[in-house]
Structure formats: C-alpha cells, structure tokens
Scaffold this active site. Structure first.
Site, PDB file in Angstrom:
ATOM      1  CE  LYS A  44      -4.545  -1.336   1.292  1.00 26.31           C
ATOM      2  NZ  LYS A  44      -5.688  -1.165   2.186  1.00 26.31           N
TER       3      LYS A  44
ATOM      4  CE  LYS B 291      -5.301  -8.327  -1.856  1.00 30.45           C
ATOM      5  NZ  LYS B 291      -5.621  -8.080  -0.502  1.00 30.45           N
TER       6      LYS B 291
ATOM      7  CE  LYS C 249     -12.339  -3.915  -0.417  1.00 27.93           C
ATOM      8  NZ  LYS C 249     -13.052  -4.715   0.525  1.00 27.93           N
TER       9      LYS C 249
HETATM   10  P1  TYM Z   1     -10.525  -6.555   3.104  1.00 29.02           P
HETATM   11  O1  TYM Z   1     -11.629  -5.564   3.206  1.00 29.02           O
HETATM   12  O2  TYM Z   1      -9.385  -6.250   2.212  1.00 29.02           O
HETATM   13  O3  TYM Z   1     -11.106  -7.958   2.689  1.00 29.02           O
HETATM   14  C1  TYM Z   1     -12.206  -8.557   3.364  1.00 29.02           C
HETATM   15  C2  TYM Z   1     -12.003 -10.056   3.404  1.00 29.02           C
HETATM   16  O4  TYM Z   1     -11.867 -10.577   2.092  1.00 29.02           O
HETATM   17  C3  TYM Z   1     -10.683 -11.356   1.989  1.00 29.02           C
HETATM   18  N1  TYM Z   1     -10.132 -11.188   0.632  1.00 29.02           N
HETATM   19  C4  TYM Z   1      -9.895 -12.180  -0.227  1.00 29.02           C
HETATM   20  N2  TYM Z   1     -10.062 -13.510  -0.127  1.00 29.02           N
HETATM   21  C5  TYM Z   1      -9.724 -14.259  -1.198  1.00 29.02           C
HETATM   22  N3  TYM Z   1      -9.248 -13.753  -2.355  1.00 29.02           N
HETATM   23  C6  TYM Z   1      -9.053 -12.424  -2.503  1.00 29.02           C
HETATM   24  N4  TYM Z   1      -8.592 -11.939  -3.659  1.00 29.02           N
HETATM   25  C7  TYM Z   1      -9.385 -11.568  -1.404  1.00 29.02           C
HETATM   26  N5  TYM Z   1      -9.332 -10.232  -1.208  1.00 29.02           N
HETATM   27  C8  TYM Z   1      -9.781 -10.013   0.041  1.00 29.02           C
HETATM   28  C9  TYM Z   1      -9.748 -10.794   3.045  1.00 29.02           C
HETATM   29  O5  TYM Z   1      -8.793 -11.741   3.445  1.00 29.02           O
HETATM   30  C10 TYM Z   1     -10.721 -10.453   4.155  1.00 29.02           C
HETATM   31  O6  TYM Z   1     -10.985 -11.598   4.947  1.00 29.02           O
HETATM   32  N6  TYM Z   1      -7.872  -5.705   7.237  1.00 29.02           N
HETATM   33  C11 TYM Z   1      -9.049  -6.368   6.723  1.00 29.02           C
HETATM   34  C12 TYM Z   1     -10.324  -5.910   7.423  1.00 29.02           C
HETATM   35  C13 TYM Z   1     -10.283  -6.069   8.898  1.00 29.02           C
HETATM   36  C14 TYM Z   1     -10.357  -7.289   9.603  1.00 29.02           C
HETATM   37  C15 TYM Z   1     -10.299  -6.928  10.995  1.00 29.02           C
HETATM   38  C16 TYM Z   1     -10.472  -8.635   9.217  1.00 29.02           C
HETATM   39  C17 TYM Z   1     -10.190  -5.058   9.794  1.00 29.02           C
HETATM   40  N7  TYM Z   1     -10.212  -5.576  11.062  1.00 29.02           N
HETATM   41  C18 TYM Z   1     -10.337  -7.901  11.980  1.00 29.02           C
HETATM   42  C19 TYM Z   1     -10.511  -9.591  10.215  1.00 29.02           C
HETATM   43  C20 TYM Z   1     -10.456  -9.228  11.585  1.00 29.02           C
HETATM   44  C21 TYM Z   1      -9.178  -6.033   5.248  1.00 29.02           C
HETATM   45  O7  TYM Z   1      -8.678  -5.037   4.794  1.00 29.02           O
HETATM   46  O8  TYM Z   1      -9.976  -6.884   4.573  1.00 29.02           O
END
Ligand code: TYM
Length: 337
Positions: free
Chosen positions: A121, A203, A206
């Site tokens: 990032k 990966k 979005k």
């Molecule tokens: P975020 O918003 O990027 O993604 C949400 C969830 O989707 C999963 N994910 C994927 N899984 C498979 N293939 C992909 N290409 C892919 N892209 C995203 C992520 O692993 C996630 O589970 N930091 C986290 C949000 C967060 C969080 C937390 C998660 C904040 N606090 C506490 C768990 C526990 C995030 O940015 O996810």
C-alpha cells in the site's frame, strides 16, 4: 484454542471485518464472507465494516459514508443474519480505537515494517504514507482482541496480520497475566486467494485500476460474463493445472469454489473443449451464485435508513461486550477508566 474461564460453557466466538473501500469482490465473497455466513449457526459471530481502517487511504466523505451503508446491506444480502450475529460499523464502537491505541504500544516498529500489505500500500499510495496506514495491523489486532474472539474467518492475504495479532496477545498476556484469547485464523480450503482476472499473479482486489481484473458481487450478469471471457489465460488449450497456467489455475479455483467440483471432475468435464467453453461455464456458475444475492441487495437498498438503524442497534450491543475487555485492559495497564 485457548479459553478464559467464563467462556468455557459458551459457543466459540468469531470476529471478522471487511473494509468499505469499494464494492465487495468475488474474492471477498469466496475468501471470507461466504464463511461468515456458513459459520453463523455454530459460532457466536461478531462482524463489522472496518471503516476506520479505510480512512488510511483518502476517501470522498459522501461516497464513503454511502458505501459503508451499502456494504452493510450487501452483507445482509449475502446471508449475514442479525438474529444469529452482530453486524455493525467499526466507527460506531469507540472501544476499537481505544484498544487500538493500547495495542499499538505493544506492537513493535519492526513488526509493522515487515507487513507485506503495508509495503504494497505504501507503494500504491506513495503520496500519503500516513501513520494510520503503518499502524493499521495494531487496530486490526484490537478489533479481534476486543471481543475475545477464538477464530477469525479471513482470506489468505490476512494471515500475516493474524499472526501479528497472536503475537501481541501472547505478549500482553505474558506481561499482565491472561487477558486476551489468542485467536486462530480460519482460512478456507477453496477460494482463500482469488487472483486478478487481468493479471493472475496478483490477488483480485477491489482497488485495482483495471475494472476487468475483478468481479464485483453486484456486477450485472452480462458484465460478469464479459469479464470472465476476457480473463487472461495461456497459449495452450488444456483445462488442467500447470506451473505456468496461473490464469487457468485461478479459474479452476473459482469454478471449484462455486460448484464444489474437484479438479478431476473439472478436467473430465472440459476434456477436448477449449478455454472459451470453460470461461463461459465459470461465468454461468458464478452468476448462479450471485444473482439471488443481487436481488436481495436491490430490495434492501430501498431503505437505507433502516440499514443504518440496524448497524446502530448492533453497535450498542457490541459496545457492551467490548466494555468488558476495556475494563480489564485499563485496569491491568493502570489507566483510569
Ligand atoms: P478486506 O476488506 O481487504 O477484505 C475482506 C475479506 O476478504 C478477503 N479477501 C480475499 N479472499 C480471497 N481472495 C481475494 N482476492 C481476497 N481479497 C480479500 C480478506 O482476506 C478479508 O478476509 N484488514 C481487513 C479488514 C479487517 C479485519 C479486521 C479482518 C479489519 N479488522 C479484523 C478480520 C479481523 C481487510 O482489509 O480486509
């Protein structure tokens, strides 16, 4: 898994969150949200939109607020059921940032510097490498530890943050005695790492500038089909896995995740057929999963006032649970509360 005495009689608790930084992708759905839904019956689940995390990258305030509520509606449409879990916006429960600060004092600079997501990032947002972006994993650890979660359903990209969370919990417990449950990541066998359709070595994200790289859960069927049909593959024509066949490997992962078919079944189904037929089949299978979600989503979006009131109602319940941990933590570190 560890447990505190008062929790031994209870169901195991889950916490997870998703950022409202854009719309939900197929990667988010297959890697995480599908499991949030699948695990609701068995576990005591707490889910949130991680909107405090999202401001580590500059947002347009109006669109950001609307996206946060829309994501909430989409989570409900995916099957997150408020009669079985809590679903709220992170910003509605101040204890997340309160514990986030305490947790940051138990997180080392070196640990945060090693986070691959921070490195990625800070490259893509070189003009705004702020402290929040750097400390983001501390806040994420606080999100989880606040609710004494036993497990965290996430995609493979969050594994490193979960390891850090475990280290922080163990470090704190080592100094002050058992305070936090040390959480386990729960990463699915299928769909844990859905790759970009435009560059299958990256990966699916979005925030990708190329909209053909990702499938949104809300993409109309014709768009989904177009994106799959233009997915990058290779110059062979065999629907089978291979070292230099990341595009096909990814499509096989997706097909398998949505149909439950094994690799052998997929290879047999497409023997003698070309990539065109396979891509169409993947598109159709994904559309079949997403269409019912899209219908429910459209219905739910008709009343965004109701959506926000649901988030507030669950946030009040979450805040009461969070307060138990906050009392404990403040007492242990000697903060007046
Ligand atoms: P975020 O918003 O990027 O993604 C949400 C969830 O989707 C999963 N994910 C994927 N899984 C498979 N293939 C992909 N290409 C892919 N892209 C995203 C992520 O692993 C996630 O589970 N930091 C986290 C949000 C967060 C969080 C937390 C998660 C904040 N606090 C506490 C768990 C526990 C995030 O940015 O996810």
């Amino acid at each position: 898994m560890e447990n505190t005495p008062e929790r031994t009689e209870r169901k195991k608790r889950l916490f997870s969150a998703i950022q409202p930084s854009g719309e939900m992708t197929l990667g988010n759905y297959l890697g995480a949200i599908r499991n949030w839904v699948a695990m609701q019956d068995e576990f005591d689940c707490i889910y949130a939109t991680a909107n405090m995390h999202t401001i580590t990258v500059r947002q347009d305030p109006k669109a950001f607020r609307a996206n946060t509520n829309k994501l909430y509606a989409l989570l409900l449409a995916c099957g997150v059921d408020r009669s079985k879990c809590l679903l709220f916006h992170q910003s509605l429960v101040p204890a997340h940032t309160e514990l986030g600060w305490v947790v940051s004092t138990f997180t080392q600079f070196g640990e945060l510097s090693r986070m691959t997501q921070f490195k990625d990032k800070s490259q893509s947002h070189a003009d705004n490498i702020n402290c929040g972006l750097f400390a983001y994993p501390s806040l994420m650890a606080a999100d989880i530890l606040l609710y004494q979660a036993d497990a965290v359903p996430v995609g493979a990209d969050q594994k490193q943050h979960l390891e850090l969370t475990r280290n922080i919990a163990e470090r704190f417990n080592g100094i002050y005695g058992k305070t936090f449950i040390v959480p386990e990541p729960y990463i699915p066998k299928l769909g844990a790492r859905v790759m970009s359709l435009a560059d299958p070595t990256k990966k699916m994200s979005k925030s990708d500038e190329n909209t053909r790289a990702f499938i949104l859960v809300t993409d109309p069927p014709a768009t989904i089909m177009k994106k799959f049909r233009s997915a990058v593959t290779d110059s062979e024509s065999c629907v089978c896995r291979g070292e230099n066949k990341q595009g096909i490997n990814n499509l096989m992962d997706i097909y398998s995740a949505v149909t439950g078919k094994t690799d052998e079944e997929i290879v047999a189904e497409f023997a003698g057929k070309g990539y065109g037929d396979f891509k169409t089949a993947v598109g159709e299978a994904v559309i079949a999963v997403l269409e019912p979600i899209q219908r429910r989503y459209t219905e739910l979006c008709a009343d965004m006032g109701y959506i926000e009131s649901c988030a507030r109602e669950d946030a009040a319940k979450a805040a009461a649970l969070a307060e138990r941990t906050m009392q404990k933590v403040y007492k242990k570190v000697g903060l007046v509360r």
